[in-house]
Design a protein around this motif. Structure first.
Motif: not given
Length: 340
Positions: A175-176, A181-184, A193-209
């Motif tokens: 909606k924003d 007048t609204r900042e994301i 996340i709106a109109f986007n994709v994020i290759p990051h779910i949960d925390v990062f680990m030492e090996d990069g996963s």
């Protein structure tokens, strides 16, 4: 004669789905209790045509209850699950807390129903991660026929996997975007996340996963076969409900795509929709509210000797969480407790 069942976290997305599915599948319930934290005390939730008022989890006595379906975070589960288990109530836990405990079975009933019989060591059964649950349903029949060596999976995971806050953030940001007048401002997610994709779910680990990717590796090995190699990339997408996965499979024996299609068609929990035409496949929005794991785009991978590709879609609040928990309860009842 039925079971005395507790749903813990009954006001959350998954807890409400657990109550819905218990009613839909006519699980043999003699008595049911809906529990929540004190701030949600007295909130009304639906169970079929009945309305239940939530009770205080902190004050609840699990003695005499048969099963408790937990849909709360790991921190709270760590406090309350041992209390329920000690009181003789079998805990079916949706958090990640017990999934990697060697004394706790990790169960997807289409894949390893016999594992429920190991519940007695701690009186706890673990429910897998949502992205793992739907993938192993597709992998198991292929593994049984041709023995899987390696899996490479990319996920497209909906915001409901991050709970109500994730769904609200996608809704508000969408909606924003149309309001100058609204900042994301990302709050639940690391980036817009709106109109986007994020290759990051949960925390990062030492090996990069990320930990989400690690979960898919470890859980697949525990549920199906420790010899399977899994490489995962997990991505959050601007979809409210329904996870999708692109899965590449390498097997020891050759498996023709037509035979793979036939095997999957006959396998429990799977619906194959695979027409090589416009719209001849299933997308996340079409799987919402359904029990099945949908498989489409089954085809040979010509770059390796024994390779297959497939597209896997499922309602993450159902098969990825609430439905699988209820199926575990059904399996436990049928194989072990045998009251109904």
């Amino acid at each position: 004669m039925g079971y005395k069942v507790v749903v813990v976290g009954a006001t959350g997305n998954v807890g409400r789905e657990m109550l819905n599915i218990l009613a839909e599948r006519q699980f043999p319930v003699d008595e049911i209790a809906a529990l929540a934290s004190r701030r949600s005390l007295g909130t009304e939730v639906s169970f079929g045509d009945k309305t239940l008022k939530t009770q205080d989890l902190d004050a609840f006595d699990f003695t005499g209850w048969d099963m408790a379906l937990f849909a709360i975070g790991s921190d709270a589960t760590k406090v309350y699950a041992p209390k329920a288990a000690k009181a003789g109530c079998v805990v079916i836990d949706n958090s990640s807390l017990y999934r990697y405990d060697p004394d706790v079975p990790l169960v997807v009933p289409e894949c390893n129903p016999e594992a429920v019989e190991g519940y007695a060591k701690k009186n706890i059964i673990a429910n897998p991660n949502c992205s793992t649950a739907q993938m192993v349903v597709a992998l198991k029949p292929i593994h049984d026929r041709a023995k899987i060596k390696r899996v490479v999976v990319s996920t497209y995971q909906s915001v409901s996997g991050a709970g109500k806050e994730g769904m609200d953030e996608l809704w508000d940001q969408t909606k924003d975007i149309y309001n100058p007048t609204r900042e994301i401002e990302p709050k639940k997610f690391q980036k817009q996340i709106a109109f986007n994709v994020i290759p990051h779910i949960d925390v990062f680990m030492e090996d990069g996963s990320t930990k989400e990717e690690w979960k898919m590796v470890v859980e697949t090995k525990k549920i199906i076969d420790p010899s399977i190699k899994v490489n995962a990339t997990c991505v959050r997408v601007p979809v409210l409900v329904g996870h999708a996965e692109s899965v590449n499979i390498e097997t020891e024996e050759f498996l023709d795509e037509d035979e793979a299609r036939d095997i999957l068609r006959e396998s429990p929990g799977i619906m194959v929709v695979d027409k090589r035409e416009d719209g001849g496949y299933v997308t996340p929005i079409e799987c919402v509210g359904d029990y099945a794991t949908f498989i489409s785009r089954i085809r040979q991978d010509p770059t390796i000797d024994n390779g297959l590709n497939l597209w896997c879609v499922s309602d993450n609040l159902r098969k990825g969480a609430a439905l699988n928990a209820v199926q575990i309860a059904e399996t436990l009842g049928n194989r072990v407790l045998k009251k109904a």
